[in-house]
Design a protein around this motif. Structure first.
Motif, PDB file in Angstrom:
ATOM      1  N   ASN A  80      13.417  -2.518 -19.534  1.00  0.00           N
ATOM      2  CA  ASN A  80      14.626  -1.822 -19.094  1.00  0.00           C
ATOM      3  C   ASN A  80      15.077  -0.758 -20.085  1.00  0.00           C
ATOM      4  OD1 ASN A  80      15.316  -3.257 -16.597  1.00  0.00           O
ATOM      5  ND2 ASN A  80      15.371  -5.032 -17.954  1.00  0.00           N
ATOM      6  N   ALA A  81      14.263  -0.516 -21.103  1.00  0.00           N
ATOM      7  CA  ALA A  81      14.659   0.424 -22.167  1.00  0.00           C
ATOM      8  C   ALA A  81      14.916   1.809 -21.576  1.00  0.00           C
ATOM      9  CB  ALA A  81      13.578   0.486 -23.237  1.00  0.00           C
ATOM     10  N   GLY A  82      16.058   2.389 -21.943  1.00  0.00           N
ATOM     11  CA  GLY A  82      16.410   3.720 -21.460  1.00  0.00           C
ATOM     12  C   GLY A  82      16.956   3.718 -20.036  1.00  0.00           C
ATOM     13  N   LYS A  83      17.150   2.508 -19.464  1.00  0.00           N
ATOM     14  CA  LYS A  83      17.549   2.438 -18.050  1.00  0.00           C
ATOM     15  C   LYS A  83      18.832   1.623 -17.856  1.00  0.00           C
ATOM     16  CE  LYS A  83      12.679   2.282 -16.726  1.00  0.00           C
ATOM     17  NZ  LYS A  83      11.652   1.320 -16.304  1.00  0.00           N
ATOM     18  N   ASP A  84      19.276   1.611 -16.617  1.00  0.00           N
ATOM     19  CA  ASP A  84      20.412   0.777 -16.238  1.00  0.00           C
ATOM     20  C   ASP A  84      19.924  -0.650 -15.995  1.00  0.00           C
ATOM     21  OD1 ASP A  84      22.467  -0.607 -14.789  1.00  0.00           O
ATOM     22  OD2 ASP A  84      23.400   1.348 -14.393  1.00  0.00           O
ATOM     23  N   ALA A  85      20.360  -1.598 -16.820  1.00  0.00           N
ATOM     24  CA  ALA A  85      19.876  -2.986 -16.737  1.00  0.00           C
ATOM     25  C   ALA A  85      20.965  -3.937 -16.234  1.00  0.00           C
ATOM     26  CB  ALA A  85      19.367  -3.434 -18.109  1.00  0.00           C
ATOM     27  N   THR A  86      21.976  -3.371 -15.563  1.00  0.00           N
ATOM     28  CA  THR A  86      23.114  -4.204 -15.140  1.00  0.00           C
ATOM     29  C   THR A  86      22.667  -5.435 -14.337  1.00  0.00           C
ATOM     30  OG1 THR A  86      24.438  -2.185 -15.036  1.00  0.00           O
ATOM     31  CG2 THR A  86      25.350  -4.148 -13.975  1.00  0.00           C
ATOM     32  N   ASN A  87      21.808  -5.197 -13.343  1.00  0.00           N
ATOM     33  CA  ASN A  87      21.381  -6.313 -12.492  1.00  0.00           C
ATOM     34  C   ASN A  87      20.620  -7.378 -13.271  1.00  0.00           C
ATOM     35  OD1 ASN A  87      22.556  -5.508 -10.165  1.00  0.00           O
ATOM     36  ND2 ASN A  87      20.768  -4.379  -9.408  1.00  0.00           N
ATOM     37  N   GLU A  88      19.680  -6.922 -14.102  1.00  0.00           N
ATOM     38  CA  GLU A  88      18.866  -7.863 -14.863  1.00  0.00           C
ATOM     39  C   GLU A  88      19.764  -8.690 -15.793  1.00  0.00           C
ATOM     40  OE1 GLU A  88      16.438  -5.499 -13.002  1.00  0.00           O
ATOM     41  OE2 GLU A  88      15.318  -6.826 -14.327  1.00  0.00           O
ATOM     42  N   PHE A  89      20.721  -8.007 -16.412  1.00  0.00           N
ATOM     43  CA  PHE A  89      21.547  -8.681 -17.415  1.00  0.00           C
ATOM     44  C   PHE A  89      22.483  -9.707 -16.769  1.00  0.00           C
ATOM     45  CE2 PHE A  89      25.183  -9.293 -20.156  1.00  0.00           C
ATOM     46  CZ  PHE A  89      24.581  -9.476 -21.391  1.00  0.00           C
ATOM     47  N   THR A  90      23.186  -9.285 -15.726  1.00  0.00           N
ATOM     48  CA  THR A  90      24.193 -10.187 -15.164  1.00  0.00           C
ATOM     49  C   THR A  90      23.553 -11.380 -14.462  1.00  0.00           C
ATOM     50  OG1 THR A  90      24.311  -8.804 -13.194  1.00  0.00           O
ATOM     51  CG2 THR A  90      25.955  -8.406 -14.899  1.00  0.00           C
ATOM     52  N   ALA A  91      22.283 -11.250 -14.088  1.00  0.00           N
ATOM     53  CA  ALA A  91      21.611 -12.360 -13.410  1.00  0.00           C
ATOM     54  C   ALA A  91      21.485 -13.567 -14.316  1.00  0.00           C
ATOM     55  CB  ALA A  91      20.223 -11.920 -12.955  1.00  0.00           C
ATOM     56  N   ILE A  92      21.392 -13.333 -15.595  1.00  0.00           N
ATOM     57  CA  ILE A  92      20.935 -14.407 -16.477  1.00  0.00           C
ATOM     58  C   ILE A  92      21.950 -14.823 -17.521  1.00  0.00           C
ATOM     59  CG2 ILE A  92      18.952 -15.128 -17.857  1.00  0.00           C
ATOM     60  CD1 ILE A  92      17.624 -12.457 -17.087  1.00  0.00           C
ATOM     61  N   HIS A  93      22.775 -13.885 -17.994  1.00  0.00           N
ATOM     62  CA  HIS A  93      23.386 -14.125 -19.287  1.00  0.00           C
ATOM     63  C   HIS A  93      24.717 -14.865 -19.255  1.00  0.00           C
ATOM     64  CE1 HIS A  93      20.261 -11.160 -20.257  1.00  0.00           C
ATOM     65  NE2 HIS A  93      20.232 -11.780 -21.417  1.00  0.00           N
ATOM     66  N   SER A  94      24.922 -15.648 -20.299  1.00  0.00           N
ATOM     67  CA  SER A  94      26.121 -16.459 -20.447  1.00  0.00           C
ATOM     68  C   SER A  94      27.239 -15.652 -21.097  1.00  0.00           C
ATOM     69  CB  SER A  94      25.811 -17.655 -21.339  1.00  0.00           C
ATOM     70  OG  SER A  94      25.497 -17.188 -22.630  1.00  0.00           O
ATOM     71  N   THR A  95      28.410 -16.237 -21.117  1.00  0.00           N
ATOM     72  CA  THR A  95      29.553 -15.634 -21.800  1.00  0.00           C
ATOM     73  C   THR A  95      29.201 -15.318 -23.254  1.00  0.00           C
ATOM     74  OG1 THR A  95      30.720 -17.357 -20.593  1.00  0.00           O
ATOM     75  CG2 THR A  95      32.048 -15.941 -21.983  1.00  0.00           C
ATOM     76  N   LYS A  96      28.415 -16.206 -23.851  1.00  0.00           N
ATOM     77  CA  LYS A  96      28.027 -16.008 -25.245  1.00  0.00           C
ATOM     78  C   LYS A  96      27.197 -14.727 -25.397  1.00  0.00           C
ATOM     79  CE  LYS A  96      25.181 -18.014 -28.813  1.00  0.00           C
ATOM     80  NZ  LYS A  96      23.993 -18.858 -28.959  1.00  0.00           N
ATOM     81  N   ALA A  97      26.268 -14.526 -24.461  1.00  0.00           N
ATOM     82  CA  ALA A  97      25.419 -13.340 -24.518  1.00  0.00           C
ATOM     83  C   ALA A  97      26.264 -12.084 -24.316  1.00  0.00           C
ATOM     84  CB  ALA A  97      24.332 -13.429 -23.461  1.00  0.00           C
ATOM     85  N   ILE A  98      27.255 -12.209 -23.432  1.00  0.00           N
ATOM     86  CA  ILE A  98      28.134 -11.072 -23.162  1.00  0.00           C
ATOM     87  C   ILE A  98      28.907 -10.696 -24.432  1.00  0.00           C
ATOM     88  CG2 ILE A  98      30.158 -10.339 -21.827  1.00  0.00           C
ATOM     89  CD1 ILE A  98      29.027 -12.142 -19.525  1.00  0.00           C
ATOM     90  N   GLU A  99      29.345 -11.714 -25.150  1.00  0.00           N
ATOM     91  CA  GLU A  99      30.046 -11.478 -26.420  1.00  0.00           C
ATOM     92  C   GLU A  99      29.123 -10.809 -27.437  1.00  0.00           C
ATOM     93  OE1 GLU A  99      33.267 -11.867 -27.530  1.00  0.00           O
ATOM     94  OE2 GLU A  99      33.620 -12.101 -25.363  1.00  0.00           O
TER      95      GLU A  99
END
Lengths: 536, 536
Positions: free
Chosen positions: A500-519
């Motif tokens: 996802n380098a250089g791209k919009d990774a919103t979908n990939e990120f929100t699919a998986i990540h916890s509150t901790k990752a968001i922090e």
């Protein structure tokens, strides 16, 4: 659509990933973005296949890129506390005695999205199709162990474990895990080292050329791309043996678990599958016009059920009144009459390794006062499923009653009953457990002011230049992050960010990540996406 | 009081019964009247004993009179599909290799009274103390089977069963049941033919001189007064193998079960114990003055938990907010460090046969907003207990969350928190599940008019004359019944009616009998008790 039993084309989503050489079924629902490949079949499509799931529709759980292995080169090493260490080729293995029989595999995360709707766990959004059934063929593990000179008397001075290692190198070392030696040696447990699935050599996603199959057990112990078996007086020392496939008590989050070493508490390991059942008909969004109610039609409720440890599903019950009363369904257990099972030594088999199907025919009018349809299974241990889920930090082993809501929706000049499952897998929208305004990351970066002129903005084209291992930016919800320093620390591996380098990774990120990752992500924030793309 | 480890006196309640030669502990709660002897210890007394229950306080389940057997005369016959039939004396058995280890026994009816409060099942009112733990010593069953020339290869052409028969003759024949041969032969399952309990020969109530012990399994399979083992390709043909120890789906009553032959459905047999847990502190009616809340005192909640099949209790959780959140308790598993276990071959043991104890220290003030305390256990299969009971016609395997209500009751010029268990065993009053006006038989015979002058009346003295097998009247709720013709058909045996012949049997009757039995009784109604006793 009918499922192909083999697939030859590369899915466009795999282009540019380390897996771009593996043909995959286009309808598989991807749960961790493009890569690594973690996928389940749409639930109805899976059920349409019946007892045996075609290989391309069998769920897949990959922690990282799929290793490229070759039948003629691959070796299996057996070492550790053995009197006769082994080093076997695939041809050696293929020439040994074998067992071939159907086994239902289940990921311990099956139905995790329901738990994630309560609170995000550290796992991704499996729907209820993280289970499938195939015919597996392979060498009995106890045969290999006896060749290596291992026997039950070795346990006299304490427990012994069979540790399995795959060749898949991950951020925290090789994937590996272990099971007790006693379990492995007991012939009735049917542990095999499998080289065939549904009559053909394994596909790369399923562990080609060799994987462990441990019937009645969670998928996480069935190491793929198996290269080494070590007999030890300790459990596997793989990071993944301790930090995956555990059910911690609900009061533990990841931080407390690590602080109190709860990952190492032997009470919290998962081995056997627990009892589970799911409604597959009605499907999500299936509907019945209310006009149908005038013609005495009947409706057939359907679904699957499974349990662990070789126990038998003994009954499946359906409630149409929120659990007050339960109706006994019809049980269909194809395993009991499957040719591959019937020709085995003990008949009827004393262990049950496969899913059962249940059905219940009810008159349409039963739906009129019905708010929800729920299902629960019982097994030969006389245990059943709990009504409510118990959240745990890995979101595993969710087996609460599966509840389908019955909604009355106007459509044109009539009404429909529309059925609603609790969730849909991955990022797919829908489901009564999904809150009206899901807590996505959109609400999080609001504490970083978007109108502060001190914050730089970047165009999409600018971001696109930072697309490699030494300089890696990504866009998530219109914020730009420089993840270069985090690449090697990422639990999912470098590749899963790099694609996802250089791209919009919103979908990939929100699919998986916890509150901790968001922090954690906040630390890499470098600016905002320029809003007026057209100017540039 | 402290429990005696042996008892020498005959309980007055046994005088006049066929068991008048058996010393029994006076505090045991009798659940089926005087006879047969079905009894559990008061819950707190049981817990006070700790891990190992003294023999006189160990729960007892007798279907009829206890057989009077002698060590020197008793024989064990092993026959059926064996190459070498055996006929062994007790001395023969005592000279064979043995295993000795603690096992928690549980009657499948443990906690049945809670189900009976929903709807009367066909079973009597066990409280939560139909479980106990003792050290059992005996010959491994697999050793005996090997002597008889039985081995696992015998299963090649189909399943084999080990059928056990006791010498206790009951209305429907000898008590007997069976388990699969494969289970019996597997050494890790620890099935033994026991002749010692807590270091002494068995007592008559526990099967003297020989009984089967099948760890992890319900008590109903552990045949007492064992005289015969038959290897067969069919399950035991004993009436009790099919008509006892079954969990039928909730929609079945006894009539439908018989009509549809549900008793013979192999899915409904119970073998393994299911997961269960109980709160023992606070006890029923235990109280805390609200004044205690000012001195920062702590309260220790306590209880037991067990599971079946050799699995391990992995955690026990307590909720003080009606199941919304769960607190992790401290687990005490004395089995893991018990000398009899430590000196066995495999250490740590791979199977768990004993109960665990749990405790949780909470501040007194936690009770202020607490309506009820509930407990649930989890085991190594990742299954847990359901919140609500599922009624079944035999009232078996009840393992819903155990819920203790916290009531605020004025006492003098202050308030007390008073704890209330769901039920109390047998006919003992109390418990929040007990409805204010229990549906006793009193309401039933009202359809027989008591003011109809056509109905004869009898004095107590008149009834008392009909006190034998050929002429047997009883009084229930001031009605007189002539049960002579029913004596031999009575499922509990002739003796259990005869000990009440000529007497008021209201207590004995209402303790046990279902709506069906109450209906049946009407057919034997012959008149009313004369109300003015003083006249005669």
């Amino acid at each position: 659509m009918a499922a192909a039993t083999s697939i030859n084309t590369i899915d466009p989503r795999d282009i540019g990933t380390p897996d771009d050489w593996i043909p995959r079924h286009s309808e598989m629902v991807r749960l961790t973005g493009k890569h690594p490949f973690n996928a389940e079949s749409p639930l109805s499509l899976l059920m349409d296949q019946g007892f045996i799931t075609p290989v391309p529709l069998h769920y897949v759980r990959n922690h990282g890129p799929v290793p490229k292995l070759h039948w003629d080169i691959h070796r299996l090493v057996v070492d550790g506390l053995v009197s006769n260490p082994l080093n076997l080729s695939m041809n050696d293995l293929e020439n040994l005695p074998y067992k071939e029989f159907p086994v239902t595999l289940v990921c311990a995360g099956n139905r995790r999205k329901e738990q994630n709707m309560i609170k995000q766990s550290i796992g991704f959004n499996w729907g209820p199709a993280a289970t499938s059934c195939a015919i597996w063929k392979g060498v009995p593990l106890n045969y290999i162990l006896k060749l290596a000179g291992v026997n039950l008397n070795d346990c006299v001075n304490g427990p012994r474990y069979v540790c399995f290692s795959g060749v898949d190198k991950l951020p925290n070392g090789f994937y590996g895990t272990s099971i007790p030696l006693e379990w492995s040696l007991n012939d009735v447990n049917d542990v095999i080292l499998a080289y065939e699935m549904n009559g053909e050599r394994l596909t790369p996603d399923h562990g080609y050329p060799l994987r462990v199959i441990i019937p009645g057990c969670i998928g996480g112990r069935m190491v793929k791309w198996l290269s080494k078996i070590t007999i030890s007086n300790k459990e596997s020392d793989s990071y993944y043996h301790y930090h995956d496939n555990r059910v911690l008590p609900p009061e533990f989050d990841a931080e407390r678990a690590t602080k109190e070493k709860a990952w190492y508490n032997p009470n919290y390991i998962i081995n056997y599958l627990n009892i589970n059942s799911v409604i597959t008909s009605p499907a999500h969004n299936e509907y019945i016009p209310l006009s149908s109610f005038f013609n005495n039609q009947m409706y057939t409720l359907k679904g699957y059920a499974y349990t662990g440890g070789g126990h038998k599903i003994t009954r499946v019950e359906v409630s149409l009144d929120n659990g007050k009363t339960w109706l006994l369904s019809k049980l269909d257990q194809p395993e009991l009459v499957h040719p591959a099972v019937l020709k085995r030594r003990i008949n009827p088999i004393p262990r049950y390794w496969c899913w059962s199907f249940w059905s219940l025919i009810i008159p349409f009018h039963s739906f009129i006062r019905c708010e929800e349809i729920s299902v629960r299974a019982w097994d030969s241990t006389q245990n059943t499923q709990p009504r409510n889920p118990t959240w745990n930090v890995m979101g595993m082993m969710n087996n609460c009653h599966f509840r389908v809501k019955v909604n009355t929706i106007p459509q044109g000049n009539e009404f429909r009953l529309v059925f609603e499952h609790p969730t849909q897998p991955g990022n797919n929208p829908g489901g009564w457990m999904v809150k009206p305004s899901p807590k996505l990351i959109t609400s999080k970066p609001s504490d970083v002011s978007t109108i502060n002129s001190q914050i730089p903005t970047f165009t999409i084209n600018e971001v696109a230049k930072h697309n490699n291992e030494k300089d890696c930016w990504i866009i998530i919800n219109k914020k730009v992050y420089n993840c270069t320093k985090f690449l090697k620390k990422h639990p999912g591996g470098t590749a899963s960010i790099l694609i996802n380098a250089g791209k919009d990774a919103t979908n990939e990120f929100t699919a998986i990540h916890s509150t901790k990752a968001i922090e954690l992500l906040k630390g890499f924030y470098i600016g905002n996406l320029a809003l007026l793309q057209s100017k540039l």
